[in-house]
Design a protein around this motif. Sequence first.
Motif, PDB file in Angstrom:
ATOM      1  N   SER A  51      -4.884  -1.313   1.704  1.00 36.54           N
ATOM      2  CA  SER A  51      -4.406  -1.389   0.233  1.00 36.54           C
ATOM      3  C   SER A  51      -3.295  -0.490  -0.136  1.00 36.54           C
ATOM      4  O   SER A  51      -2.431  -0.599  -0.824  1.00 36.54           O
ATOM      5  CB  SER A  51      -5.434  -1.602  -0.713  1.00 36.54           C
ATOM      6  OG  SER A  51      -5.099  -1.770  -1.941  1.00 36.54           O
ATOM      7  N   ALA A  52      -3.940   0.785   0.130  1.00 35.44           N
ATOM      8  CA  ALA A  52      -2.901   2.183  -0.373  1.00 35.44           C
ATOM      9  C   ALA A  52      -1.810   1.830   0.548  1.00 35.44           C
ATOM     10  O   ALA A  52      -0.814   2.372  -0.172  1.00 35.44           O
ATOM     11  CB  ALA A  52      -3.734   3.257  -0.167  1.00 35.44           C
ATOM     12  N   LEU A  53      -1.891   2.016   1.774  1.00 36.72           N
ATOM     13  CA  LEU A  53      -0.701   1.999   2.718  1.00 36.72           C
ATOM     14  C   LEU A  53       0.417   0.715   2.082  1.00 36.72           C
ATOM     15  O   LEU A  53       1.405   1.019   2.100  1.00 36.72           O
ATOM     16  CB  LEU A  53      -0.901   1.745   3.935  1.00 36.72           C
ATOM     17  CG  LEU A  53      -1.603   3.122   4.690  1.00 36.72           C
ATOM     18  CD1 LEU A  53      -2.182   2.700   6.121  1.00 36.72           C
ATOM     19  CD2 LEU A  53      -0.738   4.202   4.722  1.00 36.72           C
ATOM     20  N   SER A  54      -0.220  -0.291   1.672  1.00 41.52           N
ATOM     21  CA  SER A  54       0.600  -1.454   1.324  1.00 41.52           C
ATOM     22  C   SER A  54       1.246  -1.019  -0.173  1.00 41.52           C
ATOM     23  O   SER A  54       2.733  -1.383  -0.179  1.00 41.52           O
ATOM     24  CB  SER A  54      -0.121  -2.791   1.105  1.00 41.52           C
ATOM     25  OG  SER A  54       0.785  -3.951   0.496  1.00 41.52           O
ATOM     26  N   LYS A  58       5.408  -0.633  -0.801  1.00 40.53           N
ATOM     27  CA  LYS A  58       6.165  -1.147  -1.734  1.00 40.53           C
ATOM     28  C   LYS A  58       7.008  -0.313  -2.512  1.00 40.53           C
ATOM     29  O   LYS A  58       8.268  -0.468  -2.884  1.00 40.53           O
ATOM     30  CB  LYS A  58       5.463  -2.010  -2.473  1.00 40.53           C
ATOM     31  CG  LYS A  58       4.734  -3.327  -1.536  1.00 40.53           C
ATOM     32  CD  LYS A  58       3.664  -4.079  -2.608  1.00 40.53           C
ATOM     33  CE  LYS A  58       3.139  -5.140  -1.888  1.00 40.53           C
ATOM     34  NZ  LYS A  58       2.072  -6.149  -2.792  1.00 40.53           N
ATOM     35  N   LEU A  59       6.236   0.723  -2.901  1.00 40.37           N
ATOM     36  CA  LEU A  59       7.110   1.778  -3.759  1.00 40.37           C
ATOM     37  C   LEU A  59       8.447   2.379  -2.996  1.00 40.37           C
ATOM     38  O   LEU A  59       9.384   2.481  -3.638  1.00 40.37           O
ATOM     39  CB  LEU A  59       6.214   2.918  -4.051  1.00 40.37           C
ATOM     40  CG  LEU A  59       6.967   3.792  -4.934  1.00 40.37           C
ATOM     41  CD1 LEU A  59       7.108   3.388  -6.614  1.00 40.37           C
ATOM     42  CD2 LEU A  59       5.847   5.025  -5.438  1.00 40.37           C
ATOM     43  N   MET A  65      15.990   0.547  -1.615  1.00 37.94           N
ATOM     44  CA  MET A  65      16.714  -0.530  -2.191  1.00 37.94           C
ATOM     45  C   MET A  65      17.510  -0.635  -3.575  1.00 37.94           C
ATOM     46  O   MET A  65      18.793  -0.988  -3.564  1.00 37.94           O
ATOM     47  CB  MET A  65      15.941  -1.873  -2.107  1.00 37.94           C
ATOM     48  CG  MET A  65      15.341  -2.200  -0.819  1.00 37.94           C
ATOM     49  SD  MET A  65      16.530  -2.509   0.464  1.00 37.94           S
ATOM     50  CE  MET A  65      17.473  -3.791  -0.009  1.00 37.94           C
ATOM     51  N   THR A  66      16.967   0.248  -4.467  1.00 34.18           N
ATOM     52  CA  THR A  66      17.906   0.476  -5.721  1.00 34.18           C
ATOM     53  C   THR A  66      18.321   1.843  -6.128  1.00 34.18           C
ATOM     54  O   THR A  66      18.865   1.817  -7.126  1.00 34.18           O
ATOM     55  CB  THR A  66      16.711  -0.064  -6.943  1.00 34.18           C
ATOM     56  OG1 THR A  66      15.704   1.102  -6.856  1.00 34.18           O
ATOM     57  CG2 THR A  66      16.093  -1.381  -6.634  1.00 34.18           C
ATOM     58  N   ALA A  67      18.297   2.862  -5.071  1.00 35.80           N
ATOM     59  CA  ALA A  67      18.602   4.165  -5.454  1.00 35.80           C
ATOM     60  C   ALA A  67      20.046   4.028  -5.550  1.00 35.80           C
ATOM     61  O   ALA A  67      20.949   3.353  -5.009  1.00 35.80           O
ATOM     62  CB  ALA A  67      18.418   4.924  -4.288  1.00 35.80           C
TER      63      ALA A  67
END
Length: 954
Positions: A51-54, A58-59, A65-67
């Motif tokens: 769960s943490a790795l997921s 995502k972050l 992608m938005t930088a």
Amino acid sequence: MSPKDIQRTLHEARVKQIELELQDKELQRAKAQISTMQARCLVCQKRALPSALSHSEKLFRAIFMTAPSSFLIHNKDSGEMLAANPTACVQYGYDSFEALKANHDRMWTKPPYSREDLLKWAAKTIQEGPQQFEWCYRHAEGKLQWEWVHLSALVMHGKTCILAISDDITREKQITTNLQASESLTRAIINASPMPLAIAYETGAVTYLNRAFTECFGYTLEDIPTWSDWRVKAFPDPDYRQRVVNMRREALQSVTNNGDSSKPGELMVCCKDGQRRTLTAFATPLKTTPEILYLNTFSDVTELNQAREEARQAAQIKSQFLANMSHEIRTPLSAMLGLAQLLEGEALSAEQHHQVQQMRTAGRSLNALVNDILDLSKLEAGQLRLTARTFSPVVLLAQVASLMGQQARAKGLAFQLDTPSGLAAWLRGDALRLEQILVNLVSNAVKFTERGEVCVKVSQEDIDTRTVRLRLDVQDTGIGISPEHLATLGTAFTQADESITRRFGGTGLGLAISKQLVEQMDGTLDVDSTLGVGSHFWFELPFERVSPEEAPAEKIKDTQQPSGPRLTGLHCLVADDCPMNREMVERALRREGARVTLVTDGQQALDWLHAHPQGVDALLMDIRMPVMDGLAATRALRRDFGLTDLPVIAFSAGVLTEHRQQAEEAGFSDFLAKPVDLEDLVSILRRWCATPAADASPPSSAPTQLPSNAPKTDFPDIPGLDTRRAARYFDNDWSRFLKSLASLTNDFHDAAQHTRDDLARGAVNAAAQRLHSLRGRAGYLGTQDLIQTAATLEQRLLEGRTDLEDLIDAFEEQLAALLTALKPWLPSKDEKVRILIVDDDPASVKMMGEALMPEYQCEFALSGAQALQRLKTAAAPALILLDLMMPEMDGYELCRSLQKDPRWQDIPIIFVTASQDIKNETQALQAGATDFIPKPIDPSVLRLRIDVHLLLRE
């Protein structure tokens, strides 16, 4: 040891063993519990890790992608591109990651920006940590661009990769390159400049010295890191150094105030080798931040000053020699001229008389030449001194016109002198040199003109309240000057060419002297000329204005001139369509003892003359009038009535040469410019009419003359008006002057708009007539600037000019400014101003009331007590006229009472009393009065004082 002791020791050892065994069991149990707990935690961690790795993934992807910066992920060993964000695709010129990856090899350039170089940076990142550097790449369009790159190691799917974050810096790189190139170019230019240059901060820190600076002074940047170090070395004398510090402070202050280079200042600098040099220096601000830099420019004038001094000394020696020789020549020449003049008076034969005349003529020419040489030598030697004295420009111009007009007419030339109506009566300056300059220019104009005319035009411009600038234009229709010879004009002993010298004679000294005199008098002289058409010389000179109080007392020109009315017995017919002009001329003529008949146009003048052909001694007639103008009327009375001997005097606001010429051609005997000056009017009438003896009894219609001690009034200063001039025209009658102002503003307040409307409908003559009428009426009121603009506008209208909008705008601005200045002095259209008159003498109250009404609303009180009662029961007046001596409560007590009450303490109080004791006047002012008028009262004085104090109160 006894058995018992042994037994006890064994027992204690056994106990210890049991305790240790128990502790070991507890320890084993605790270890088992910890192992169980660790196992449980490990299970929990394994359950939570996906769960943490997921979430982290995502972050990272969202950031990736938005930088706004370009993100690239490369294989650390091969450099293969593994991933790229959209910003990277845009930066490198591709529309997708696939296109970018496919063209990855095209992006490499030559070392140090090749694939191998990037792999070296990647290896360094793995070994040493994150790296930053500039990188050059090839854009999809083929152009080379720059980026700033940050490399760091990144673990992806268990493999170590290289994360490259970059930003495009191509534009910044280009700006930096341009700045560096500009700086290099500027530095090269500064260093190559032959003038010593130094760049320093406002605080004094020196940042740069060019090569010429070091070569000139010997100092390097190490010698003078600050201006303080420079001053100590360059100006060893402490007093002179302080002067330099003060000069620099003033120069930098001037730069701060004006935003421009400082004015050059001269310095004596001590060089590093001890040599002293003279320099001029100035500072120019270089707009930088946060601190201002100054470019200090030096110019070595040591040799120039030495050469200038040597040249000055040589010129002075030469000029002194010329001056001495001129004096030596003039002494025997003067004797020769004197003897020739005596010889001319002897009994000589015709031939001898002719020879003596030629001798005198040649002698005068030689004397004039010697005088010119002497003047020139004095000018060049700096020995000619200007002498300022008070003079009348009108008289000076008349003298020149009389002298040069004769010479022009003797050659068959027309000679014209145009002077403005507002020419200053008195000026202060060197009148002798002014006359010399003007005579030289006019003499040249007459000399080089074979046919046509010579015209002298004078104009005047106010520089400030004490200084005026005279401009004198000399125009001729002579031979003119070619453009190639204009450059040498004004050089001594030269003329346009040798053929002119042979044909006309002369040395060219007159113009050279005139030019130097004008320059020495702080003026300018210039010329426009067309070969075969004529020349136009003009010069401008400043003079100090002399007030009427400072003007010299006028001398009595004619000792036989009567002291009383000078036109007694004359009957004058006056034709003018302007009521104010008729009134002014009538008052002037009646005051001088003449009888006056008034008509409003030329037709009425003809009708009156038809009925009374011998009824008048002179006709004074305006040129421009409705029904029939003065020109047509004069032609008719000369042609149809046979009145060829009747003096007809034209007076008109038109003062141009064409107007005078038209009047002369129509048959006018003489010309008077409006506003008509009384002395000029009397002079012309006495010249054209045979006046009876001064002591002859005046006609019954002549008015009673005012006593010589009649009080006079000084009109206040009003912007845009020559009120002193107006006071003379209105006999110091302030009330009548105000009425005329009101009439003028009422009739012409929208004259500019009416002019535009007339032009829009093609009514040019109507527009010109309105301006002409305005000038005629405004002249008596002293509106000189407005008159001049209106005259120019009228002239251009009559010339058919169409480019008039700017001139109409200027006329409108002047008119608006004048109306604004007049507004406080004009009567209000609303309720009249209330004035309270407090006097115990009913006759005085009546007289003051009649003098002030209907302009003011007057209220009366016959005692101080009545005045207080009225003030308590009615609105406060705008001003109080107060008698000094009254029963019950005198003027002092009433004034003090009013000053103590806040309701009335701001009301102006004017004492009007028969007491003329200075002590009473002082006591009245101390009591709070604002003015003091002694009886008997002059109504014009009273009205003027009231107007002034009411205006001051506003």
